[in-house]
Design a protein around this motif. Sequence first.
Motif, PDB file in Angstrom:
ATOM      1  N   THR A  12      40.855 -13.438 -21.693  1.00  0.00           N
ATOM      2  CA  THR A  12      41.452 -12.239 -21.109  1.00  0.00           C
ATOM      3  C   THR A  12      42.588 -12.580 -20.171  1.00  0.00           C
ATOM      4  OG1 THR A  12      39.792 -12.236 -19.370  1.00  0.00           O
ATOM      5  CG2 THR A  12      39.371 -10.840 -21.290  1.00  0.00           C
ATOM      6  N   GLU A  13      42.568 -13.781 -19.636  1.00  0.00           N
ATOM      7  CA  GLU A  13      43.598 -14.191 -18.694  1.00  0.00           C
ATOM      8  C   GLU A  13      44.590 -15.183 -19.305  1.00  0.00           C
ATOM      9  OE1 GLU A  13      43.752 -12.900 -15.592  1.00  0.00           O
ATOM     10  OE2 GLU A  13      41.970 -11.709 -15.965  1.00  0.00           O
ATOM     11  N   VAL A  14      44.288 -15.691 -20.489  1.00  0.00           N
ATOM     12  CA  VAL A  14      45.118 -16.711 -21.107  1.00  0.00           C
ATOM     13  C   VAL A  14      46.296 -16.059 -21.805  1.00  0.00           C
ATOM     14  CG1 VAL A  14      45.158 -18.549 -22.842  1.00  0.00           C
ATOM     15  CG2 VAL A  14      43.128 -18.201 -21.438  1.00  0.00           C
ATOM     16  N   GLU A  15      47.473 -16.626 -21.602  1.00  0.00           N
ATOM     17  CA  GLU A  15      48.671 -16.117 -22.272  1.00  0.00           C
ATOM     18  C   GLU A  15      49.173 -17.178 -23.237  1.00  0.00           C
ATOM     19  OE1 GLU A  15      51.606 -14.679 -19.563  1.00  0.00           O
ATOM     20  OE2 GLU A  15      50.135 -13.617 -18.367  1.00  0.00           O
ATOM     21  N   ASP A  16      49.881 -16.764 -24.234  1.00  0.00           N
ATOM     22  CA  ASP A  16      50.523 -17.651 -25.201  1.00  0.00           C
ATOM     23  C   ASP A  16      49.547 -18.564 -25.928  1.00  0.00           C
ATOM     24  OD1 ASP A  16      53.028 -16.599 -24.556  1.00  0.00           O
ATOM     25  OD2 ASP A  16      53.247 -17.999 -22.888  1.00  0.00           O
ATOM     26  N   TYR A  17      48.363 -18.068 -26.246  1.00  0.00           N
ATOM     27  CA  TYR A  17      47.449 -18.841 -27.065  1.00  0.00           C
ATOM     28  C   TYR A  17      47.809 -18.610 -28.535  1.00  0.00           C
ATOM     29  CZ  TYR A  17      45.031 -14.413 -27.804  1.00  0.00           C
ATOM     30  OH  TYR A  17      44.732 -13.117 -28.133  1.00  0.00           O
ATOM     31  N   VAL A  18      47.501 -19.565 -29.370  1.00  0.00           N
ATOM     32  CA  VAL A  18      47.747 -19.450 -30.802  1.00  0.00           C
ATOM     33  C   VAL A  18      46.446 -19.796 -31.518  1.00  0.00           C
ATOM     34  CG1 VAL A  18      49.046 -20.316 -32.772  1.00  0.00           C
ATOM     35  CG2 VAL A  18      50.163 -20.096 -30.534  1.00  0.00           C
ATOM     36  N   LYS A  44      42.918  -8.266 -32.359  1.00  0.00           N
ATOM     37  CA  LYS A  44      44.016  -8.192 -33.326  1.00  0.00           C
ATOM     38  C   LYS A  44      44.314  -9.562 -33.921  1.00  0.00           C
ATOM     39  CE  LYS A  44      46.191  -4.887 -30.406  1.00  0.00           C
ATOM     40  NZ  LYS A  44      47.399  -4.539 -29.660  1.00  0.00           N
ATOM     41  N   ASP A  45      44.335 -10.588 -33.072  1.00  0.00           N
ATOM     42  CA  ASP A  45      44.636 -11.935 -33.553  1.00  0.00           C
ATOM     43  C   ASP A  45      43.539 -12.470 -34.470  1.00  0.00           C
ATOM     44  OD1 ASP A  45      47.055 -11.931 -32.255  1.00  0.00           O
ATOM     45  OD2 ASP A  45      46.346 -13.092 -30.539  1.00  0.00           O
ATOM     46  N   PHE A  46      42.282 -12.209 -34.134  1.00  0.00           N
ATOM     47  CA  PHE A  46      41.198 -12.658 -35.005  1.00  0.00           C
ATOM     48  C   PHE A  46      41.241 -11.942 -36.351  1.00  0.00           C
ATOM     49  CE2 PHE A  46      38.922 -15.041 -31.713  1.00  0.00           C
ATOM     50  CZ  PHE A  46      38.477 -16.105 -32.482  1.00  0.00           C
TER      51      PHE A  46
END
Length: 162
Positions: A12-18, A44-46
């Motif tokens: 929830t706090e992590v940005e720019d994960y891939v 959405k990403d999953f």
Amino acid sequence: MSLSLEASCILTEVEDYVLPTFHNLTHLRLGAESGSCWNWDLLKDFLRCSPNIEVLILERTRILDSAKLWRPRPQVPSCLALHLREIEIPQFDGKEYQLDLIKYLLENAKVLKKMTIGYLDSSSCVCNLSEKLKESGSCFCRAFSAFSRGSKTCELNIRCRN
């Protein structure tokens, strides 16, 4: 392959994960822990990175206040069109963003066989979902049933809890 994300406030706090592509992932459970929360981008990403998801379970849909709106990506994830057969949301509590997500999933899951929604307030069938539904006095069951469905064979189960 199954995956349960049970860590409190995962990503929830992590940005720019891939995320990598999870070709073998067929069962995804988000938010299985009592204090867990997750953000919409993670879901959405999953969905985007897991083209073969067949079962999706969204527990304890507590999300960050800043991310309460469901804004789907323009392209519908392939798992919705080709593989997603079952969705369970065991703790629906009538929030607008949850309603928007349910509507999106019902409209876009083309091979969905069953969606089960656990409604947390069984004391009344009067819907407390959105202002529009409050004003009309509509029952939440009718609201769900009125959503268009991508799958003509989808069974919608609503379970009320005290």
